[in-house]
Design an enzyme around this catalytic site. Structure first.
Site, mmCIF file in Angstrom:
data_model
loop_
_atom_site.group_PDB
_atom_site.id
_atom_site.type_symbol
_atom_site.label_atom_id
_atom_site.label_comp_id
_atom_site.label_asym_id
_atom_site.label_seq_id
_atom_site.Cartn_x
_atom_site.Cartn_y
_atom_site.Cartn_z
ATOM 1 C CB CYS A 1 -0.944 -0.006 1.198
ATOM 2 S SG CYS A 1 -1.975 -1.479 1.279
ATOM 3 C CG HIS B 1 -2.068 4.125 5.584
ATOM 4 N ND1 HIS B 1 -1.880 4.072 4.218
ATOM 5 C CD2 HIS B 1 -2.266 2.835 5.988
ATOM 6 C CE1 HIS B 1 -1.962 2.812 3.807
ATOM 7 N NE2 HIS B 1 -2.198 2.044 4.856
ATOM 8 C CD GLU C 1 -2.102 7.181 9.821
ATOM 9 O OE1 GLU C 1 -1.682 8.010 8.979
ATOM 10 O OE2 GLU C 1 -3.020 6.356 9.575
ATOM 11 C CE LYS D 1 -5.695 4.039 2.290
ATOM 12 N NZ LYS D 1 -4.741 5.054 2.790
ATOM 13 C CG HIS E 1 -6.636 0.793 0.933
ATOM 14 N ND1 HIS E 1 -5.559 1.115 0.121
ATOM 15 C CD2 HIS E 1 -6.082 0.305 2.082
ATOM 16 C CE1 HIS E 1 -4.439 0.837 0.738
ATOM 17 N NE2 HIS E 1 -4.725 0.344 1.940
ATOM 18 C CG PHE F 1 -0.272 -5.766 4.889
ATOM 19 C CD1 PHE F 1 -0.721 -5.054 5.978
ATOM 20 C CD2 PHE F 1 -1.111 -6.710 4.332
ATOM 21 C CE1 PHE F 1 -1.981 -5.262 6.531
ATOM 22 C CE2 PHE F 1 -2.381 -6.936 4.855
ATOM 23 C CZ PHE F 1 -2.816 -6.216 5.957
#
Length: 419
Positions: free
Chosen positions: A167, A306, A317, A338, A343, A404
């Protein structure tokens, strides 16, 4: 080595709203969601989940049928968005003197690449009884298809490469392109990212991880609720977003419009777990971007988070932001777009970088949709944006991507001086 200033002179995208960059930002500012319920006719089990699609996009119309016929959807989305950014920068498709573009670069990001080309191949072989596939399958499926086509179509003789970092793919691509221009290796770079996530295997894989938000016809539009106490997961989306980065002096000399300045890039690895994020790793990337840019925490007026709406990811975060911004954190405007555009996996960083640049250019901050009255106490500690804010004198902003694999990347932008 003399470091050059880097101007952003072109912005382009294939928007889920069906309009251009300015209309896209207007939708975000108003808090309008592009999420809808996706229902397919796939066998043996259809897909049925909230999703974001670019349903109005016509690749043949955007690229011409001959060129479009050599690509699959992630490349359609990427090349079309890049062509839009190139036009926005006021650059011609082909240079009068090809030698001018010998060091011009194309650096792209994608997580999935041409996965739809291979998925179609499996279907043709196993479901439709075909014995052979199109000879174009390999070139349509390769992850570097977008940068390859763009370098050919725009006559770019410098580095042509793609980055795949889950991502964070397109954030890394933009950051690496920024470094090339800043260091004088490229005068101009086209960069960004694209992904076509409506692959059956991909959707089912994310669903199997229990990370995809549920929803029906009535509730799909608000399925993605970052930082909310009742958040239930992410919503996959497709799209492409691009920007033209240019040596500042070169841009000024040709009279280009400068949307904003890119001033820093930081990256790190959590080095701890494949899918469980870590605040310390994210904080290292944030501090690296600030150090690279020379900006202080008091100069950052907005962070595009994010913010995936996962139970574990969102509080981590916010913890990282609180670590880095300290006493300044409660006054730091933060939102996760998002919640509206979904996403886009490898393209997420690019679309969010564009949103961040537009926030600086317009002096306006888009909200985290569907958050009012739902804020998770574990996500408190920053200035969450519940409704769009206009007339905000922003000097600088950050865009976060935390992927990830523990791969973290942060971009720092500064508002362009008034003309």
């Amino acid at each position: 080595m003399t470091r050059r200033r880097v101007a952003i002179t072109g912005l382009g995208m294939v928007s889920p709203y069906g309009d251009g960059v300015d209309a896209f930002f207007a939708h975000l500012l108003a808090g309008r969601s592009a999420v809808r319920l996706l229902q397919t006719e796939d066998k043996p089990r259809p897909l049925n989940m909230p999703f974001v699609t670019c349903s109005g996009f016509d690749a043949g119309a955007a690229l011409g049928k001959p060129l479009a016929g050599m690509m699959e959807r992630f490349a359609h989305l990427g090349v079309a968005s890049a062509f839009d950014a190139w036009r926005d920068a006021g650059l011609e498709r082909q240079a009068a003197d090809p030698a001018e573009r010998e060091n011009w670069a194309c650096i792209w990001g994608t997580a999935l690449g041409g996965i739809l080309a291979f998925e179609k191949g499996y279907r043709d072989l196993w479901q439709n009884g075909r014995e052979r596939l199109s000879p174009l399958s390999v070139v349509m499926g390769m992850n570097n298809a977008v940068n390859a086509h763009l370098s050919i179509q725009l006559g770019l003789g410098g580095i042509s490469m793609s980055h795949t970092v889950a991502c964070a793919s397109s954030t890394v691509a933009i950051g690496e392109a920024f470094r090339r221009v800043r260091d004088g290796d490229a005068t101009v770079a086209i960069t960004g990212g694209s992904d076509a996530t409506q692959a059956y295997g991909v959707a089912k894989a994310w669903e199997a991880m229990r990370l995809v938000a549920p929803g029906n016809e009535d509730t799909a539009f608000m399925a993605c609720r970052p930082f909310s106490s009742d958040r239930a997961g992410l919503v996959l989306g497709e799209g492409g977003a691009a920007m033209v980065l240019e040596d500042w002096d070169h841009a000024v000399a040709r009279g280009a419009r400068i949307h904003a300045e890119i001033v820093g890039y930081g990256s790190s690895c959590d080095r701890s777990h494949l899918v469980r994020p870590e605040a310390d790793g994210q904080a290292r990337a944030l501090r690296a971007a600030l150090a690279d840019s020379g900006l202080g925490v008091d100069e950052i007026g907005y962070v595009n988070a994010h913010g995936t709406a996962t139970v574990e990811g969102d509080p981590v975060e916010i913890t990282a932001l609180r670590q880095v911004f300290g006493d300044r954190a409660p006054r730091l405007a933060v939102s996760a777009t998002k919640s509206m555009h979904g996403h886009l996996l490898g393209a997420a960083g690019a679309i969010e970088a564009l949103a961040t640049v537009l926030a600086l250019r317009e002096g306006a901050i888009p909200p985290t949709a569907h958050l009012q009255g739902r804020l998770d106490p574990a996500c408190e500690g920053v200035d969450h944006v519940f409704e769009g804010r206009e007339g905000v004198p922003l000097r600088a902003a950050l865009s976060n991507s935390f992927a990830f694999g523990g791969s973290n990347a942060v971009l720092a932008f500064r508002a362009a001086p008034a003309p």
